[in-house]
Design a protein around this motif. Structure first.
Motif, PDB file in Angstrom:
ATOM      1  N   ASP A 117       0.903  -1.236   0.057  1.00  0.00           N
ATOM      2  CA  ASP A 117       0.084  -0.008  -0.095  1.00  0.00           C
ATOM      3  C   ASP A 117       0.818   1.048  -0.062  1.00  0.00           C
ATOM      4  OD1 ASP A 117      -2.268  -1.642   0.064  1.00  0.00           O
ATOM      5  OD2 ASP A 117      -2.331  -1.420   2.303  1.00  0.00           O
ATOM      6  N   ARG A 118       1.903   1.254   0.795  1.00  0.00           N
ATOM      7  CA  ARG A 118       2.976   2.445   0.788  1.00  0.00           C
ATOM      8  C   ARG A 118       3.621   2.512  -0.522  1.00  0.00           C
ATOM      9  NH1 ARG A 118       7.176   1.570   5.183  1.00  0.00           N
ATOM     10  NH2 ARG A 118       7.595   3.907   4.826  1.00  0.00           N
ATOM     11  N   ARG A 121       0.873   4.369  -2.681  1.00  0.00           N
ATOM     12  CA  ARG A 121       0.561   5.647  -2.260  1.00  0.00           C
ATOM     13  C   ARG A 121       1.986   6.466  -2.789  1.00  0.00           C
ATOM     14  NH1 ARG A 121      -1.139   3.359   2.490  1.00  0.00           N
ATOM     15  NH2 ARG A 121       0.675   4.043   3.665  1.00  0.00           N
ATOM     16  N   ASP A 123       4.936   6.458  -1.187  1.00  0.00           N
ATOM     17  CA  ASP A 123       5.552   6.687   0.275  1.00  0.00           C
ATOM     18  C   ASP A 123       7.060   5.866   0.176  1.00  0.00           C
ATOM     19  OD1 ASP A 123       3.439   8.005   1.131  1.00  0.00           O
ATOM     20  OD2 ASP A 123       3.003   6.323   2.330  1.00  0.00           O
ATOM     21  N   SER A 157      -2.296   5.525  -9.065  1.00  0.00           N
ATOM     22  CA  SER A 157      -3.091   5.037  -7.514  1.00  0.00           C
ATOM     23  C   SER A 157      -4.010   3.914  -7.810  1.00  0.00           C
ATOM     24  CB  SER A 157      -3.723   6.122  -7.154  1.00  0.00           C
ATOM     25  OG  SER A 157      -2.763   7.349  -6.561  1.00  0.00           O
TER      26      SER A 157
END
Length: 394
Positions: A117-118, A121, A123, A157
């Motif tokens: 998930d990071r 995103r 990140d 995304s």
């Protein structure tokens, strides 16, 4: 072809690191089947065939059909760039037409989801992501093969979901059986297992007997491990379908998990009612004309590849990154393998191939894929360097 479909199974269960290293909507099947009759097509590279009708399709026509189902399985040979290109094109087509889509991954266990998930995103950069999810330890095939699709998902995304079981648990099942797992290990995999699909069992047992894999107790534990693997991916995907209002999920998985539908696809459908399709990218030298509607729904013919990816370039070792980040450490050497014949030993560090320094998996992949019949590996063992000559097929 069965050997091609299940090569990843052996790379994990038999600890052989390869070196680079159901039907459409509404389809119901009471029992799994294997191909009984081949279609006879005059096929060329880039041909797309509806296996149910024999009709040749354009890519847009294929996608119009796929847009009618919720889950699209795109079987891959993990080391083949052409298969990953097909997967990327399908994801991009759906996104550009405004569909809410997600990408399901065999490549990572469920425990890596937070870091996946990071990545989506933005990140984590690539290096941080690969370290966070232990890409080398969990998968090992070069990330460069997956980079275009992973990059597109991050840019747009597009959610991604890690589906798999922990490799260590699957290996234990293959060696000691399901009954050997602790309560904690059982919580890391699917809750329910169907071990009663006769066609699926026959398919897997044929592979077991054809290759007599090492480090596996017997055909029963090998089959149990395959089912743990596939039921865990099926459970993970079924939960995602319930939790997320996605129009489509594109699943990236090895062909052995999706061909004939009895691996992942039907195990998901038994949990959650939905329509799905199986897409099979197939190299011209893989005899695509022998695929039938029992194997999948759509065939995409890709360019001939020789030597066949994942075959003929295996060392027969399990590797991990060296603690100091320089080179790769040999964890296990498979009996009778090229590595054993060349004198590899557990604990050796691969320093160079043909005099060129090897610091990571990508570098090793690039070296080994060169069309040389003999390569000289420089190994570091107990503080001294030795040379090991590995012979590949010409």
């Amino acid at each position: 072809m069965m050997h091609n479909r299940l090569k990843r199974m052996f790379s994990i269960l038999a600890a052989v690191i390869p070196l680079f290293l159901g039907g459409c909507a509404g389809l119901e099947k009471s029992a799994s089947k294997v191909p009984e009759r081949p279609f006879v097509f005059q096929l060329a590279v880039n041909d797309i065939v509806d296996l149910a009708t024999g009709e040749k399709l354009s890519f847009d026509a294929l996608m119009e059909k796929l847009a009618k189902v919720r889950v699209i399985y795109v079987g891959e040979v993990h080391s083949r760039e052409a298969d990953h290109e097909v997967q990327r094109r399908i994801v991009e087509w759906l996104w550009r037409r405004g569909r809410r889509i997600g990408v399901g991954l065999e490549m990572l266990p469920r425990s890596t989801q937070e870091n996946l998930d990071r990545w989506v995103r933005g990140d984590l950069d690539e290096a941080a992501f690969l370290k966070a999810v232990d890409w080398e330890g969990h998968w090992g095939f070069p990330f460069s093969l997956y980079r275009p699709l992973f990059g597109f998902a991050q840019e747009k995304s597009i959610p991604m979901r890690a589906l798999n079981a922990p490799p260590a648990v699957v290996r234990q099942v293959s060696r000691q059986g399901l009954a050997s797992l602790s309560d904690e290990q059982r919580r890391e995999i699917a809750r329910h297992f169907d071990l009663n699909d006769a066609a699926h069992r026959s398919y897997i047992e044929q592979e077991y007997h054809a290759h007599a894999p090492g480090n596996i107790r017997d055909a029963q534990t090998f089959y149990e491990a395959q089912v743990v693997w596939e039921e865990t991916m099926a459970e993970s995907l079924a939960l995602w379908l319930v939790q997320e209002p996605l129009d489509h999920v594109v699943v990236l998985a090895g062909k052995g998990h999706v061909n004939h539908r009895f691996g992942i696809p039907e195990r998901v459908r038994r949990r959650v009612a939905h329509g799905y399709a199986v897409v099979l990218p197939t190299a011209l030298n893989e005899e695509p004309e022998r695929l039938t509607v029992e194997a999948g729904d759509f065939l995409i013919v890709t360019a001939e590849e020789k030597p066949f990816p994942g075959h003929g370039r295996r060392l027969g070792v399990r590797l991990k990154s060296a603690a100091d980040g320089a080179g790769l450490r040999v964890v296990e050497v498979v009996p009778g393998s090229r590595a054993e014949q060349a004198g590899f030993q557990p604990g050796d560090r691969i320093v160079a191939v043909d005099g060129e320094v090897v610091r990571d998996w990508e570098a090793l992949h690039q070296r080994v894929q060169r069309p040389a019949s003999t390569m000289v590996f420089t190994l570091e063992r107990e503080g001294r360097r030795i040379e090991a000559v590995v012979h590949f097929e010409p």
